[in-house]
Motif scaffolding. Structure first.
Motif, PDB file in Angstrom:
ATOM      1  N   PRO A   1      -2.473   7.621  -5.710  1.00 55.75           N
ATOM      2  CA  PRO A   1      -3.639   7.017  -6.345  1.00 55.75           C
ATOM      3  C   PRO A   1      -3.361   6.552  -7.773  1.00 55.75           C
ATOM      4  O   PRO A   1      -4.168   5.855  -8.372  1.00 55.75           O
ATOM      5  CB  PRO A   1      -4.670   8.152  -6.331  1.00 55.75           C
ATOM      6  CG  PRO A   1      -3.845   9.392  -6.393  1.00 55.75           C
ATOM      7  CD  PRO A   1      -2.586   9.079  -5.616  1.00 55.75           C
TER       8      PRO A   1
ATOM      9  N   HIS B   1      -4.001  -4.230  -9.020  1.00 51.63           N
ATOM     10  CA  HIS B   1      -3.978  -3.112  -8.081  1.00 51.63           C
ATOM     11  C   HIS B   1      -5.416  -2.677  -7.837  1.00 51.63           C
ATOM     12  O   HIS B   1      -6.316  -3.003  -8.610  1.00 51.63           O
ATOM     13  CB  HIS B   1      -3.136  -1.948  -8.618  1.00 51.63           C
ATOM     14  CG  HIS B   1      -3.746  -1.263  -9.796  1.00 51.63           C
ATOM     15  ND1 HIS B   1      -3.641  -1.756 -11.072  1.00 51.63           N
ATOM     16  CD2 HIS B   1      -4.481  -0.134  -9.891  1.00 51.63           C
ATOM     17  CE1 HIS B   1      -4.275  -0.956 -11.898  1.00 51.63           C
ATOM     18  NE2 HIS B   1      -4.798   0.045 -11.209  1.00 51.63           N
ATOM     19  N   ARG B   2      -5.608  -1.966  -6.728  1.00 53.16           N
ATOM     20  CA  ARG B   2      -6.932  -1.451  -6.393  1.00 53.16           C
ATOM     21  C   ARG B   2      -6.754  -0.154  -5.622  1.00 53.16           C
ATOM     22  O   ARG B   2      -5.742   0.041  -4.934  1.00 53.16           O
ATOM     23  CB  ARG B   2      -7.721  -2.461  -5.568  1.00 53.16           C
ATOM     24  CG  ARG B   2      -7.108  -2.811  -4.235  1.00 53.16           C
ATOM     25  CD  ARG B   2      -7.913  -3.872  -3.474  1.00 53.16           C
ATOM     26  NE  ARG B   2      -7.212  -4.309  -2.293  1.00 53.16           N
ATOM     27  CZ  ARG B   2      -7.139  -3.634  -1.154  1.00 53.16           C
ATOM     28  NH1 ARG B   2      -7.739  -2.463  -1.045  1.00 53.16           N
ATOM     29  NH2 ARG B   2      -6.480  -4.102  -0.120  1.00 53.16           N
ATOM     30  N   PRO B   3      -7.743   0.737  -5.754  1.00 51.66           N
ATOM     31  CA  PRO B   3      -7.666   1.982  -4.986  1.00 51.66           C
ATOM     32  C   PRO B   3      -7.931   1.710  -3.507  1.00 51.66           C
ATOM     33  O   PRO B   3      -8.643   0.756  -3.157  1.00 51.66           O
ATOM     34  CB  PRO B   3      -8.765   2.852  -5.592  1.00 51.66           C
ATOM     35  CG  PRO B   3      -9.689   1.914  -6.273  1.00 51.66           C
ATOM     36  CD  PRO B   3      -8.895   0.698  -6.636  1.00 51.66           C
TER      37      PRO B   3
ATOM     38  N   LYS C   1      -3.305   3.500  -3.086  1.00 53.28           N
ATOM     39  CA  LYS C   1      -3.572   2.253  -3.800  1.00 53.28           C
ATOM     40  C   LYS C   1      -2.859   1.089  -3.124  1.00 53.28           C
ATOM     41  O   LYS C   1      -1.954   1.282  -2.309  1.00 53.28           O
ATOM     42  CB  LYS C   1      -3.122   2.340  -5.258  1.00 53.28           C
ATOM     43  CG  LYS C   1      -1.613   2.345  -5.420  1.00 53.28           C
ATOM     44  CD  LYS C   1      -1.218   2.318  -6.876  1.00 53.28           C
ATOM     45  CE  LYS C   1       0.240   2.585  -7.102  1.00 53.28           C
ATOM     46  NZ  LYS C   1       0.744   3.849  -6.590  1.00 53.28           N
TER      47      LYS C   1
ATOM     48  N   HIS D   1       0.851  -1.188   0.000  1.00 52.78           N
ATOM     49  CA  HIS D   1       0.000   0.000   0.000  1.00 52.78           C
ATOM     50  C   HIS D   1       0.886   1.237   0.000  1.00 52.78           C
ATOM     51  O   HIS D   1       1.833   1.313   0.782  1.00 52.78           O
ATOM     52  CB  HIS D   1      -0.878   0.030   1.254  1.00 52.78           C
ATOM     53  CG  HIS D   1      -1.836  -1.110   1.340  1.00 52.78           C
ATOM     54  ND1 HIS D   1      -3.188  -0.923   1.457  1.00 52.78           N
ATOM     55  CD2 HIS D   1      -1.655  -2.458   1.335  1.00 52.78           C
ATOM     56  CE1 HIS D   1      -3.794  -2.096   1.519  1.00 52.78           C
ATOM     57  NE2 HIS D   1      -2.881  -3.041   1.447  1.00 52.78           N
TER      58      HIS D   1
ATOM     59  N   PRO E   1      -2.186   4.439 -10.858  1.00 56.38           N
ATOM     60  CA  PRO E   1      -1.959   3.002 -11.024  1.00 56.38           C
ATOM     61  C   PRO E   1      -0.496   2.718 -11.361  1.00 56.38           C
ATOM     62  O   PRO E   1       0.183   3.569 -11.941  1.00 56.38           O
ATOM     63  CB  PRO E   1      -2.880   2.619 -12.179  1.00 56.38           C
ATOM     64  CG  PRO E   1      -3.176   3.882 -12.896  1.00 56.38           C
ATOM     65  CD  PRO E   1      -3.032   4.998 -11.900  1.00 56.38           C
TER      66      PRO E   1
END
Length: 146
Positions: free
Chosen positions: A91, A128-130, A135, A87, A93
């Motif tokens: 933000p 990946h994810r916000p 992210k 993490h 990617p």
């Protein structure tokens, strides 16, 4: 100190979490945590591969995010293998984790650009994810149990 999740701290942890410094010193710390976490379970995923891919994710987070906010490493352990997440506060990617670039190979003369290829190639899944603060970039590896 890693935090163990789950109801019983004496049982095998299902997840390890640690805040890492936003410096290159985070890379060997992350590798050591992944190695320790995988040694703590039966039939772990391949530790060498997990360490290599974790080092790539942490190095990318340090290099491509600004500020000095800590980076968080999360290692989740499953009977079927593990998932590692990094993490960071950006933000944006990471590059394309879902498919190779146009020719599928990084430029051999460039110093950078192989990390995401390694992650795509050696993991069983990645992406990946916000998150609320930026992210999470992740990969999974299967257990070595046959």
């Amino acid at each position: 100190m890693p935090e163990h999740s789950g109801p019983d701290r004496d049982a095998t942890p299902s997840a390890w979490r640690i805040a890492l410094p936003h410096t290159t010193a985070a890379v060997p710390i992350a590798r050591a945590l992944v190695r320790t976490a995988l040694a703590d379970i039966d039939a772990p995923a391949d530790s060498d591969t997990a360490e290599l891919l974790t080092a790539e994710l942490v190095a990318n987070a340090v290099e491509h995010t600004v500020g000095d906010a800590p980076i968080e490493l999360v290692v989740e352990l499953f009977a079927s293998g593990c998932q590692v997440e990094v993490h960071d506060g950006s933000p944006l990617p990471p590059g394309d984790l879902s498919a190779p670039g146009t020719d599928g190979h990084p430029d051999p003369w460039q110093e950078h650009g192989r990390g995401l290829l390694l992650i795509r190639t050696l993991s069983s899944a990645c992406g990946h994810r916000p998150t609320a603060h930026g992210k999470a970039v992740w990969f999974t590896l299967p257990s070595r149990r046959g």
